[in-house]
Design a protein around this motif. Sequence first.
Motif, PDB file in Angstrom:
ATOM      1  N   PRO A  57      -1.102   5.376 -11.323  1.00  0.00           N
ATOM      2  CA  PRO A  57      -1.506   5.576 -12.720  1.00  0.00           C
ATOM      3  C   PRO A  57      -2.479   6.724 -12.919  1.00  0.00           C
ATOM      4  O   PRO A  57      -2.688   7.158 -14.054  1.00  0.00           O
ATOM      5  CB  PRO A  57      -2.158   4.236 -13.088  1.00  0.00           C
ATOM      6  CG  PRO A  57      -2.617   3.661 -11.792  1.00  0.00           C
ATOM      7  CD  PRO A  57      -1.627   4.115 -10.765  1.00  0.00           C
ATOM      8  N   VAL A  58      -3.093   7.224 -11.852  1.00  0.00           N
ATOM      9  CA  VAL A  58      -4.074   8.309 -11.976  1.00  0.00           C
ATOM     10  C   VAL A  58      -3.446   9.653 -11.626  1.00  0.00           C
ATOM     11  O   VAL A  58      -3.491  10.605 -12.412  1.00  0.00           O
ATOM     12  CB  VAL A  58      -5.292   8.039 -11.083  1.00  0.00           C
ATOM     13  CG1 VAL A  58      -6.284   9.202 -11.172  1.00  0.00           C
ATOM     14  CG2 VAL A  58      -5.968   6.731 -11.484  1.00  0.00           C
ATOM     15  N   SER A  59      -2.853   9.736 -10.440  1.00  0.00           N
ATOM     16  CA  SER A  59      -2.294  11.014  -9.974  1.00  0.00           C
ATOM     17  C   SER A  59      -0.873  11.253 -10.459  1.00  0.00           C
ATOM     18  O   SER A  59      -0.410  12.394 -10.502  1.00  0.00           O
ATOM     19  CB  SER A  59      -2.323  11.071  -8.443  1.00  0.00           C
ATOM     20  OG  SER A  59      -1.444  10.099  -7.883  1.00  0.00           O
ATOM     21  N   GLY A  60      -0.142  10.188 -10.799  1.00  0.00           N
ATOM     22  CA  GLY A  60       1.248  10.336 -11.213  1.00  0.00           C
ATOM     23  C   GLY A  60       2.213  10.479 -10.060  1.00  0.00           C
ATOM     24  O   GLY A  60       3.404  10.753 -10.274  1.00  0.00           O
ATOM     25  N   GLU A  61       1.746  10.266  -8.827  1.00  0.00           N
ATOM     26  CA  GLU A  61       2.629  10.430  -7.667  1.00  0.00           C
ATOM     27  C   GLU A  61       3.504   9.198  -7.463  1.00  0.00           C
ATOM     28  O   GLU A  61       3.043   8.059  -7.573  1.00  0.00           O
ATOM     29  CB  GLU A  61       1.814  10.703  -6.403  1.00  0.00           C
ATOM     30  CG  GLU A  61       2.683  10.936  -5.169  1.00  0.00           C
ATOM     31  CD  GLU A  61       1.910  11.487  -3.999  1.00  0.00           C
ATOM     32  OE1 GLU A  61       2.506  11.675  -2.924  1.00  0.00           O
ATOM     33  OE2 GLU A  61       0.692  11.746  -4.166  1.00  0.00           O
ATOM     34  N   LEU A  62       4.758   9.447  -7.161  1.00  0.00           N
ATOM     35  CA  LEU A  62       5.722   8.382  -6.902  1.00  0.00           C
ATOM     36  C   LEU A  62       5.653   7.974  -5.433  1.00  0.00           C
ATOM     37  O   LEU A  62       5.463   8.817  -4.540  1.00  0.00           O
ATOM     38  CB  LEU A  62       7.135   8.869  -7.244  1.00  0.00           C
ATOM     39  CG  LEU A  62       8.303   7.964  -6.861  1.00  0.00           C
ATOM     40  CD1 LEU A  62       8.269   6.653  -7.623  1.00  0.00           C
ATOM     41  CD2 LEU A  62       9.626   8.687  -7.091  1.00  0.00           C
ATOM     42  N   ASN A  95      11.030  -2.327  -8.787  1.00  0.00           N
ATOM     43  CA  ASN A  95      10.557  -2.964  -7.566  1.00  0.00           C
ATOM     44  C   ASN A  95       9.046  -3.153  -7.684  1.00  0.00           C
ATOM     45  O   ASN A  95       8.311  -2.203  -7.963  1.00  0.00           O
ATOM     46  CB  ASN A  95      10.900  -2.110  -6.347  1.00  0.00           C
ATOM     47  CG  ASN A  95      10.651  -2.828  -5.046  1.00  0.00           C
ATOM     48  OD1 ASN A  95       9.880  -3.781  -4.984  1.00  0.00           O
ATOM     49  ND2 ASN A  95      11.301  -2.389  -3.980  1.00  0.00           N
ATOM     50  N   THR A  96       8.580  -4.376  -7.480  1.00  0.00           N
ATOM     51  CA  THR A  96       7.152  -4.674  -7.652  1.00  0.00           C
ATOM     52  C   THR A  96       6.448  -5.014  -6.340  1.00  0.00           C
ATOM     53  O   THR A  96       5.289  -5.436  -6.360  1.00  0.00           O
ATOM     54  CB  THR A  96       6.980  -5.855  -8.626  1.00  0.00           C
ATOM     55  OG1 THR A  96       7.654  -7.005  -8.103  1.00  0.00           O
ATOM     56  CG2 THR A  96       7.546  -5.509  -9.998  1.00  0.00           C
ATOM     57  N   VAL A  97       7.100  -4.843  -5.219  1.00  0.00           N
ATOM     58  CA  VAL A  97       6.503  -5.153  -3.922  1.00  0.00           C
ATOM     59  C   VAL A  97       5.560  -4.019  -3.513  1.00  0.00           C
ATOM     60  O   VAL A  97       5.939  -2.848  -3.511  1.00  0.00           O
ATOM     61  CB  VAL A  97       7.593  -5.355  -2.853  1.00  0.00           C
ATOM     62  CG1 VAL A  97       6.956  -5.658  -1.498  1.00  0.00           C
ATOM     63  CG2 VAL A  97       8.552  -6.463  -3.265  1.00  0.00           C
ATOM     64  N   GLU A  98       4.332  -4.348  -3.170  1.00  0.00           N
ATOM     65  CA  GLU A  98       3.307  -3.391  -2.756  1.00  0.00           C
ATOM     66  C   GLU A  98       3.244  -2.212  -3.732  1.00  0.00           C
ATOM     67  O   GLU A  98       3.512  -1.060  -3.382  1.00  0.00           O
ATOM     68  CB  GLU A  98       3.579  -2.892  -1.328  1.00  0.00           C
ATOM     69  CG  GLU A  98       3.518  -3.992  -0.282  1.00  0.00           C
ATOM     70  CD  GLU A  98       3.760  -3.456   1.114  1.00  0.00           C
ATOM     71  OE1 GLU A  98       3.957  -2.227   1.246  1.00  0.00           O
ATOM     72  OE2 GLU A  98       3.737  -4.261   2.064  1.00  0.00           O
ATOM     73  N   PRO A  99       2.882  -2.465  -4.975  1.00  0.00           N
ATOM     74  CA  PRO A  99       2.922  -1.418  -6.004  1.00  0.00           C
ATOM     75  C   PRO A  99       1.743  -0.467  -5.934  1.00  0.00           C
ATOM     76  O   PRO A  99       0.677  -0.793  -5.407  1.00  0.00           O
ATOM     77  CB  PRO A  99       2.892  -2.224  -7.301  1.00  0.00           C
ATOM     78  CG  PRO A  99       2.075  -3.433  -6.942  1.00  0.00           C
ATOM     79  CD  PRO A  99       2.413  -3.749  -5.504  1.00  0.00           C
ATOM     80  N   LEU A 100       1.929   0.713  -6.487  1.00  0.00           N
ATOM     81  CA  LEU A 100       0.830   1.659  -6.676  1.00  0.00           C
ATOM     82  C   LEU A 100       0.123   1.389  -8.000  1.00  0.00           C
ATOM     83  O   LEU A 100      -1.026   1.795  -8.185  1.00  0.00           O
ATOM     84  CB  LEU A 100       1.349   3.099  -6.651  1.00  0.00           C
ATOM     85  CG  LEU A 100       1.880   3.622  -5.319  1.00  0.00           C
ATOM     86  CD1 LEU A 100       2.301   5.083  -5.438  1.00  0.00           C
ATOM     87  CD2 LEU A 100       0.858   3.457  -4.201  1.00  0.00           C
TER      88      LEU A 100
END
Length: 292
Positions: A154-159, A190-195
């Motif tokens: 949510p901060v850097s926008g990196e996938l 996918n919600t496993v180990e999310p950023l």
Amino acid sequence: MNAFWSMSANTSRKRTDSEDKIAQGEQRTSPPRAPFGKKQLPSIPKNAVPITKPVSPAPSAQSSNGTHASYGPFYLEYSLLAEFTLVIKQKLPGIYVQPSYRSALMWFGVIFIRHGLYQDGVFKFTVYIPDNYPDGDCPRVVFDIPVFHPLVDPVSGELDVKRAFTRWRRNHNHIWQVLMYARTIFYKINTVEPLNPEAAVLYDKDVQLFKSKVVDSVKLCNSHLFDPPKIDDPYAISFSPWNPAVHEEARERMFAHKRRPEDLKGLQVSGLSWVKPGSTLPFSKEENSLQT
């Protein structure tokens, strides 16, 4: 006597001073020989200019380029050219990319989402390719504006690309696969180990609120669609508002690209089916000529 042994015996005599000088000169000027059966890479020209390294939003670990290190920028340039050719051949739906003018290690892209939760979303992004590609880590995908998604920071926008490419394998993984993965995440959540833990929790426990957040995120991204590119590069992807004086001609050409009556000259168009009604027998040329 054997010729080899006689030649060896003759060369055992003491050399003169002039012969010693000649022999020493030959040793200095003769190039070193490679071991038998071992291939050597071609030398790099003196005037070679390496590929410019892009400015990445986050530092990455540097490593040697393995066996291909002596190729320098030439092997890297060839690899990137081959990768971009593969992207073009794949014809990825809703994805457009363009290598940077200033560095081949940075690609500009945009994804159009046509259905699903993120429908009507237009997300611009940048692909950062390691300078030791393809022997290094996987390329990175960073959205210009962070998208509300469990796998996007949510901060850097990196996938979170490493989720799908835990170990980048040369000649097996390709950049077009990374681009397809960046598109797939908007259709399969996918919600496993999310950023983004908030997005993951809402998707699992409150889908309606998650959808509301997604709609706001799509509107935010689309509201900045006409902003100038964040990176000063002539090849950066940019959008401009509709201007009839500029865009109407291109629009007309696209719609007029349909087959016109003059394009049908020479083509036999009967308007009949290729198969007889109620059967699987195709029409023959003889039967068509009799009917007409």
